[in-house]
Design an enzyme around this catalytic site. Sequence first.
Site, PDB file in Angstrom:
ATOM      1  N   GLY A 134      -5.084  -2.382  -9.039  1.00  0.00           N
ATOM      2  CA  GLY A 134      -6.453  -1.947  -9.295  1.00  0.00           C
ATOM      3  C   GLY A 134      -7.355  -2.333  -8.145  1.00  0.00           C
ATOM      4  O   GLY A 134      -6.900  -2.484  -7.011  1.00  0.00           O
ATOM      5  N   SER A 135      -8.616  -2.544  -8.461  1.00  0.00           N
ATOM      6  CA  SER A 135      -9.597  -2.759  -7.396  1.00  0.00           C
ATOM      7  C   SER A 135      -9.587  -4.207  -6.894  1.00  0.00           C
ATOM      8  O   SER A 135      -9.179  -5.127  -7.604  1.00  0.00           O
ATOM      9  CB  SER A 135     -10.997  -2.400  -7.916  1.00  0.00           C
ATOM     10  OG  SER A 135     -11.295  -3.223  -9.018  1.00  0.00           O
ATOM     11  N   GLU A 154     -13.893   1.261   0.341  1.00  0.00           N
ATOM     12  CA  GLU A 154     -12.900   2.206  -0.174  1.00  0.00           C
ATOM     13  C   GLU A 154     -13.629   3.367  -0.849  1.00  0.00           C
ATOM     14  O   GLU A 154     -14.393   3.162  -1.796  1.00  0.00           O
ATOM     15  CB  GLU A 154     -11.985   1.512  -1.183  1.00  0.00           C
ATOM     16  CG  GLU A 154     -10.947   2.462  -1.734  1.00  0.00           C
ATOM     17  CD  GLU A 154     -10.018   1.821  -2.767  1.00  0.00           C
ATOM     18  OE1 GLU A 154     -10.488   1.009  -3.585  1.00  0.00           O
ATOM     19  OE2 GLU A 154      -8.823   2.173  -2.762  1.00  0.00           O
ATOM     20  N   CYS A 172      -4.414   4.997  -3.646  1.00  0.00           N
ATOM     21  CA  CYS A 172      -4.722   3.775  -2.893  1.00  0.00           C
ATOM     22  C   CYS A 172      -4.414   3.936  -1.404  1.00  0.00           C
ATOM     23  O   CYS A 172      -5.028   3.284  -0.580  1.00  0.00           O
ATOM     24  CB  CYS A 172      -3.980   2.588  -3.477  1.00  0.00           C
ATOM     25  SG  CYS A 172      -2.263   2.962  -3.790  1.00  0.00           S
ATOM     26  N   GLU A 214      -1.937  -5.485  -6.281  1.00  0.00           N
ATOM     27  CA  GLU A 214      -1.838  -4.268  -5.454  1.00  0.00           C
ATOM     28  C   GLU A 214      -3.227  -3.632  -5.494  1.00  0.00           C
ATOM     29  O   GLU A 214      -3.610  -3.019  -6.498  1.00  0.00           O
ATOM     30  CB  GLU A 214      -0.786  -3.314  -6.037  1.00  0.00           C
ATOM     31  CG  GLU A 214       0.613  -3.908  -6.118  1.00  0.00           C
ATOM     32  CD  GLU A 214       1.249  -4.154  -4.755  1.00  0.00           C
ATOM     33  OE1 GLU A 214       0.830  -3.523  -3.771  1.00  0.00           O
ATOM     34  OE2 GLU A 214       2.156  -4.999  -4.677  1.00  0.00           O
ATOM     35  N   LEU A 215      -3.969  -3.790  -4.400  1.00  0.00           N
ATOM     36  CA  LEU A 215      -5.395  -3.432  -4.439  1.00  0.00           C
ATOM     37  C   LEU A 215      -5.690  -2.215  -3.567  1.00  0.00           C
ATOM     38  O   LEU A 215      -4.801  -1.483  -3.174  1.00  0.00           O
ATOM     39  CB  LEU A 215      -6.223  -4.647  -4.030  1.00  0.00           C
ATOM     40  CG  LEU A 215      -5.850  -5.954  -4.743  1.00  0.00           C
ATOM     41  CD1 LEU A 215      -6.671  -7.121  -4.227  1.00  0.00           C
ATOM     42  CD2 LEU A 215      -6.000  -5.819  -6.255  1.00  0.00           C
TER      43      LEU A 215
HETATM   44  P1  NAP Z   1      -9.948  -1.277 -11.819  1.00  0.00           P
HETATM   45  O1  NAP Z   1     -11.278  -0.860 -12.270  1.00  0.00           O
HETATM   46  O2  NAP Z   1      -9.814  -2.512 -11.020  1.00  0.00           O
HETATM   47  O3  NAP Z   1      -9.048  -1.373 -13.135  1.00  0.00           O
HETATM   48  C1  NAP Z   1      -7.676  -1.668 -13.082  1.00  0.00           C
HETATM   49  C2  NAP Z   1      -7.247  -2.285 -14.394  1.00  0.00           C
HETATM   50  O4  NAP Z   1      -7.866  -3.551 -14.557  1.00  0.00           O
HETATM   51  C3  NAP Z   1      -7.661  -1.472 -15.625  1.00  0.00           C
HETATM   52  O5  NAP Z   1      -6.653  -1.557 -16.602  1.00  0.00           O
HETATM   53  C4  NAP Z   1      -8.912  -2.195 -16.074  1.00  0.00           C
HETATM   54  O6  NAP Z   1      -9.226  -1.980 -17.431  1.00  0.00           O
HETATM   55  C5  NAP Z   1      -8.500  -3.623 -15.817  1.00  0.00           C
HETATM   56  N1  NAP Z   1      -9.606  -4.571 -15.762  1.00  0.00           N
HETATM   57  C6  NAP Z   1     -10.930  -4.330 -15.544  1.00  0.00           C
HETATM   58  N2  NAP Z   1     -11.620  -5.499 -15.566  1.00  0.00           N
HETATM   59  C7  NAP Z   1     -10.723  -6.485 -15.780  1.00  0.00           C
HETATM   60  C8  NAP Z   1     -10.811  -7.905 -15.890  1.00  0.00           C
HETATM   61  N3  NAP Z   1     -11.972  -8.539 -15.759  1.00  0.00           N
HETATM   62  N4  NAP Z   1      -9.685  -8.612 -16.119  1.00  0.00           N
HETATM   63  C9  NAP Z   1      -8.494  -7.987 -16.209  1.00  0.00           C
HETATM   64  N5  NAP Z   1      -8.344  -6.646 -16.127  1.00  0.00           N
HETATM   65  C10 NAP Z   1      -9.442  -5.907 -15.910  1.00  0.00           C
HETATM   66  O7  NAP Z   1      -9.232  -0.111 -10.965  1.00  0.00           O
HETATM   67  P2  NAP Z   1      -9.144   1.453 -11.268  1.00  0.00           P
HETATM   68  O8  NAP Z   1     -10.481   2.067 -11.076  1.00  0.00           O
HETATM   69  O9  NAP Z   1      -8.416   1.706 -12.543  1.00  0.00           O
HETATM   70  O10 NAP Z   1      -8.163   1.896 -10.102  1.00  0.00           O
HETATM   71  C11 NAP Z   1      -8.602   2.160  -8.816  1.00  0.00           C
HETATM   72  C12 NAP Z   1      -8.305   1.017  -7.880  1.00  0.00           C
HETATM   73  O11 NAP Z   1      -6.922   0.701  -7.914  1.00  0.00           O
HETATM   74  C13 NAP Z   1      -8.590   1.379  -6.437  1.00  0.00           C
HETATM   75  O12 NAP Z   1      -9.190   0.299  -5.784  1.00  0.00           O
HETATM   76  C14 NAP Z   1      -7.199   1.642  -5.863  1.00  0.00           C
HETATM   77  O13 NAP Z   1      -7.105   1.523  -4.489  1.00  0.00           O
HETATM   78  C15 NAP Z   1      -6.406   0.627  -6.585  1.00  0.00           C
HETATM   79  N6  NAP Z   1      -4.984   0.972  -6.566  1.00  0.00           N
HETATM   80  C16 NAP Z   1      -4.137   0.249  -5.772  1.00  0.00           C
HETATM   81  C17 NAP Z   1      -2.792   0.598  -5.710  1.00  0.00           C
HETATM   82  C18 NAP Z   1      -1.805  -0.184  -4.889  1.00  0.00           C
HETATM   83  O14 NAP Z   1      -0.614  -0.065  -5.148  1.00  0.00           O
HETATM   84  N7  NAP Z   1      -2.232  -0.961  -3.915  1.00  0.00           N
HETATM   85  C19 NAP Z   1      -2.328   1.682  -6.440  1.00  0.00           C
HETATM   86  C20 NAP Z   1      -3.237   2.405  -7.216  1.00  0.00           C
HETATM   87  C21 NAP Z   1      -4.555   2.029  -7.277  1.00  0.00           C
HETATM   88  P3  NAP Z   1     -10.407  -0.925 -17.850  1.00  0.00           P
HETATM   89  O15 NAP Z   1      -9.939   0.405 -17.396  1.00  0.00           O
HETATM   90  O16 NAP Z   1     -10.454  -1.096 -19.306  1.00  0.00           O
HETATM   91  O17 NAP Z   1     -11.651  -1.382 -17.132  1.00  0.00           O
END
Ligand code: NAP
Length: 475
Positions: free
Chosen positions: A230-231, A378, A284, A250-251
């Site tokens: 995630g982020s 990003e 990502c 993995e961010l």
């Molecule tokens: P995100 O907002 O960070 O959410 C990722 C996950 O974390 C979701 O399940 C989210 O739940 C959960 N989450 C949110 N707040 C949390 C907390 N305080 N504690 C624990 N978990 C929490 O990311 P996204 O918008 O879904 O995905 C986009 C990001 O992922 C981008 O930055 C992208 O680059 C990155 N990404 C990285 C890779 C890699 O392999 N490097 C691959 C794909 C994506 P909710 O949805 O309920 O908020």
Amino acid sequence: MVLEAKKLFIGGQWVAGKRHYELFSPYNGENLGLIPLADRADVEAALASAHAAAKTMRRLTALERSQILERVSRLFEQKSEECALILAAENAKPLKAARAEIARTIETYKFASEEAKRIHGETVPLDAAKGGRGKFGFTVREPLGVIAAITPFNFPFNLTAHKLGPAFAAGNAVVLKPASQTPLSAFMTAGIFEQAGLPAGALNVVTGRGGDVGDLLVKDSRVKMVTFTGSYEVGLGIREKAGLKRVTLELGSNSAVIVDSAENIQAVAARCVEGSFNFAGQVCISIQRIFVKRELFELFLEAFVENAKRLVVGDPRLEQTDVSALIHIREAERIERWVAEAGQAGARIVLGGTREGAVFQPTVIAEGRSDLALSCSEAFGPVVVINPYEDWEDALAQVNASQYGLQAGVYTTSVQRAFEAAERLEVGGVIINDIPSFRVDHMPYGGVKNSGIGKEGVKYSTEEMTELKFVAFHL
Ligand code: NAP
């Protein structure tokens, strides 16, 4: 209309939630159902089930674990069109891209089923040390126990496969918390594992707000590892709360590609368009920055724009669609602000730049400054910044001038430069003569700097999901 209420998957049972939220399609706002908001008691039940099932999982043989994952892979194959339609609905992923994700998911579980048979330790020649005479040492890899998997919205089947496949290959139990926008794929995945004969409780799916559910998982002492995609912001918070648990993050990134050669420049431009706009840039390793040798710049830009103009923007459920809505209208509004900022700073908006609801047109910015949000943060949207560079050193320096470091691509015909790039680019993966968005599911994958810690790729995450134990015999 009475909406169907989905259920949590805990201890091998489908359990009704007490409270729910409504899930809407990002593309047309269609109501897709009621999703449970897991509360503290639900998360506790999921953790207790996983904790109990971890004992069953560690007793399964390598063959049994492999066979379960093999059946999962086959079931995904049988249900691939159904899964692609789920992606088009909850994720606005165009069908073409959705089918490609399912094909990769099938392969990821297949790799995991193979990896389950290859987990082993090694002997250690203890008699190489002065005090080692008469001693025999070896290592074994043991499962960790309970793993919390927290996944993002953008590849909800395949990135979940990257956590569940290795975790079960190594004999662990999992509590999965999917992104709030993509719970349907997680329920589908749980149903497939149930059908494939995974022991009850080995996989638990708890949906709900990230902050609430995520916190309960990350802080619980029964959880031995948190695997998060995630982020950066959320990942950092998890790292701070996880204590001594193993953590894989993995961010995000703002991936770059260097075009240093005129070789096949039309085809290179077409490939870069794919890498920039696949799933509307919500990948990502999406290309966000392109650096082109000064003398090739106009030629490349023209070819790039020609290809980008051919992208079909629209309904994700239509066969011809290439680019559809962003995951939320607020993301499209953010991109709109960033593009406006670039325009005000003197960058050329060569293509796109407009928004309709959550749909943002594929957008090409030329000669954008490196301090723009579009360059240094990003974007995670259908926008790319293309800049000329004067010399090779400058190109390498510009790629490295980023807080992120996931992957980078370099097009060059010089072997010398290819090796220099491989050595000097500060990223987790250097892709020579292809885009940074290249990924297959068994290669090591993971970033440096703010792009994260730890590696995925089935073999590598399977290893991270085991504990290395050492055994010495005094003979
Ligand atoms: P995100 O907002 O960070 O959410 C990722 C996950 O974390 C979701 O399940 C989210 O739940 C959960 N989450 C949110 N707040 C949390 C907390 N305080 N504690 C624990 N978990 C929490 O990311 P996204 O918008 O879904 O995905 C986009 C990001 O992922 C981008 O930055 C992208 O680059 C990155 N990404 C990285 C890779 C890699 O392999 N490097 C691959 C794909 C994506 P909710 O949805 O309920 O908020």
